[in-house]
Design an enzyme around this catalytic site. Structure first.
Site, mmCIF file in Angstrom:
data_model
loop_
_atom_site.group_PDB
_atom_site.id
_atom_site.type_symbol
_atom_site.label_atom_id
_atom_site.label_comp_id
_atom_site.label_asym_id
_atom_site.label_seq_id
_atom_site.Cartn_x
_atom_site.Cartn_y
_atom_site.Cartn_z
ATOM 1 N N CYS A 86 -7.993 83.506 21.490
ATOM 2 C CA CYS A 86 -8.209 83.527 22.950
ATOM 3 C C CYS A 86 -7.060 84.172 23.707
ATOM 4 C CB CYS A 86 -8.433 82.103 23.466
ATOM 5 S SG CYS A 86 -9.973 81.360 22.893
ATOM 6 N N GLN A 115 -13.248 73.576 17.833
ATOM 7 C CA GLN A 115 -12.352 73.469 18.979
ATOM 8 C C GLN A 115 -12.771 72.328 19.896
ATOM 9 O OE1 GLN A 115 -11.208 76.955 21.146
ATOM 10 N NE2 GLN A 115 -11.064 78.231 19.334
ATOM 11 N N ARG A 166 -19.765 77.493 39.975
ATOM 12 C CA ARG A 166 -20.885 76.660 40.406
ATOM 13 C C ARG A 166 -20.437 75.848 41.623
ATOM 14 N NH1 ARG A 166 -20.764 75.623 34.908
ATOM 15 N NH2 ARG A 166 -20.208 73.437 35.263
ATOM 16 N N SER A 170 -15.084 75.500 29.251
ATOM 17 C CA SER A 170 -15.290 76.848 29.777
ATOM 18 C C SER A 170 -16.620 77.393 29.266
ATOM 19 C CB SER A 170 -14.149 77.765 29.352
ATOM 20 O OG SER A 170 -14.028 77.787 27.933
ATOM 21 N N HIS A 200 -14.453 82.310 30.699
ATOM 22 C CA HIS A 200 -13.492 82.529 29.612
ATOM 23 C C HIS A 200 -14.071 83.572 28.661
ATOM 24 C CE1 HIS A 200 -10.503 82.068 26.646
ATOM 25 N NE2 HIS A 200 -10.874 80.931 26.077
ATOM 26 N N CYS A 256 -4.041 78.530 25.068
ATOM 27 C CA CYS A 256 -4.249 77.923 23.757
ATOM 28 C C CYS A 256 -5.111 78.853 22.910
ATOM 29 C CB CYS A 256 -4.899 76.552 23.878
ATOM 30 S SG CYS A 256 -6.504 76.543 24.707
#
Length: 392
Positions: free
Chosen positions: A91, A151, A210, A247, A348, A378
């Site tokens: 990421c 994860q 949102r 995410s 993400h 992370c």
């Protein structure tokens, strides 16, 4: 001593990373090319001056294979003489691209460089790259005989370790959407977002925010990662990680123009920030998502700054438990943490998120008049990047 500076940083608006998302009809090469083209055009820089283009992409398979950064640079009209490479640190891939670009300037290897990233999670879904292959092998399996976890389960472990409950993570997710919605309404993202051409027209508004999210709607969602096998292995987990406090799958691209301070002056360009320090760190791969804490400690130890001396913190919201754990570890001011929302609301797009964080952080420092900004990501396998910038 040379300074590496950020002249500009831009991004696409987010698209939902699934069929029917606003950017799902755009090839990832074209997505990144549109962002690169906009970056170059609005800074009126001769593309011949770009020494290299370094891009992040996580799922380097299918339409994102074959050094997508080079393909996008050529598609954007950069000269054939301009090289490009694609890197991955899960990421943190595009943040790693930023590190390499700025460090190349500091070392004297570059005068002008672009760092960028792209991920089309609608067209190249997570899990595409392994093609069913074994990602563990023999020696790694022997070192970790209990095996890897997802994860999402790691996010549950982090929540347990730092004493978080369901209300904590849901309230944090609500606040992410509230902040992002308020920021969008106030026009805070207008400078960083550049239009991307789609079959339906130019896409310029983050699709993942949102505005109608409530704590009640979040509380009604079921845990995403519970399984009988995981519950047997970790019997005391609270099972609080849901789609609402995680995410979303996202399509996006982002890019930043980095150069030496002297080169910016020579070209008549006004830098927006300079790089102060960088760090990478590893941590327990079982917990997987906690390495932003030691990465941040490296930055603080080397610079001698306290956490309170930093005006904005961008800690990637892969799951709500990650920034909350980081904040508890440093007793950080939550008002400075992802002040205009984070990945829960802004999306993400895993290969592009590092530069997206940089875009929102630079913008926030300019609006608030803050001096220092820190961002950290992370990453799968228990790793993290961190960097510190100073507004100019």
């Amino acid at each position: 001593m040379r300074n590496a500076v950020i002249v500009d940083v831009v991004r696409s608006a987010s698209g939902r990373g699934k069929a029917g998302g606003a950017l799902s009809g755009v090839h990832p090469i074209d997505l990144l090319a549109d962002v690169l083209r906009a970056l170059m055009a609005r800074n009126d820089i001769d593309p011949v001056l770009v020494d290299d283009v370094i891009g992040g992409c996580v799922s380097q398979a299918s339409e994102q294979a074959g050094n997508i950064t080079r393909s996008a640079a050529l598609a954007a009209g950069l000269p054939e003489s301009t090289p490009a490479t694609t890197v991955t640190r899960a990421c943190g891939s595009s943040q790693q691209a930023v590190h390499f670009a700025a460090q190349g300037v500091l070392a004297g290897a570059y005068d002008v460089v672009i760092a960028c990233g792209v991920e089309s999670m609608s067209r190249v879904p997570m899990g595409t790259a392994p093609m069913g292959g074994d990602l563990v092998g023999t020696a790694l399996a022997q070192r970790y005989p209990q095996g890897w976890i997802s994860q999402g389960v790691a996010a549950e472990l982090v929540a347990r370790k730092y004493g978080l409950d369901r209300d904590d993570v849901d309230r944090y997710a609500f606040e992410s959407h509230r902040r992002a919605s308020d920021a969008a309404t106030a026009g805070h993202f207008e400078r960083e977002i550049v239009p991307v051409a789609t079959p339906e027209g130019a896409h310029t508004v983050d699709e993942t925010i949102r505005a109608t999210t409530t704590t009640e709607s979040l509380a009604a969602l079921r845990a995403s990662f519970y399984s009988e096998e995981s519950a047997q292995r970790f019997p005391d987990l609270g099972w609080m990680i849901t789609p609402g406090n995680s995410s979303p799958l996202t399509d996006a691209a982002a890019a930043t123009l980095i150069m030496s301070e002297d080169k910016a002056a020579q070209l008549g360009l006004t830098p927006r920030a300079r790089f102060v320090d960088f760090a990478v760190a590893g941590d327990d791969p079982l917990y997987m998502l906690t390495a932003p804490i030691p990465a941040t400690r490296k930055i603080l130890d080397r610079t001698g700054l306290s956490i309170d001396a930093i005006d904005a913190y961008e800690v990637n919201e892969a799951f709500a438990s990650v920034p909350l754990a980081w904040a508890r570890a440093f007793e950080a001011d939550l008002a400075r943490l992802n002040p205009v929302g984070g990945a829960i609301s802004l999306g993400h797009a895993i290969g592009a998120s590092g530069v997206r964080l940089l875009a929102t952080m630079v913008g926030e420092l300019e609006r608030s008049g803050g001096r220092y900004g820190l961002q950290t990501m992370c990453e799968h396998g228990g790793m993290a990047n961190a960097l510190l910038i100073e507004r100019i």
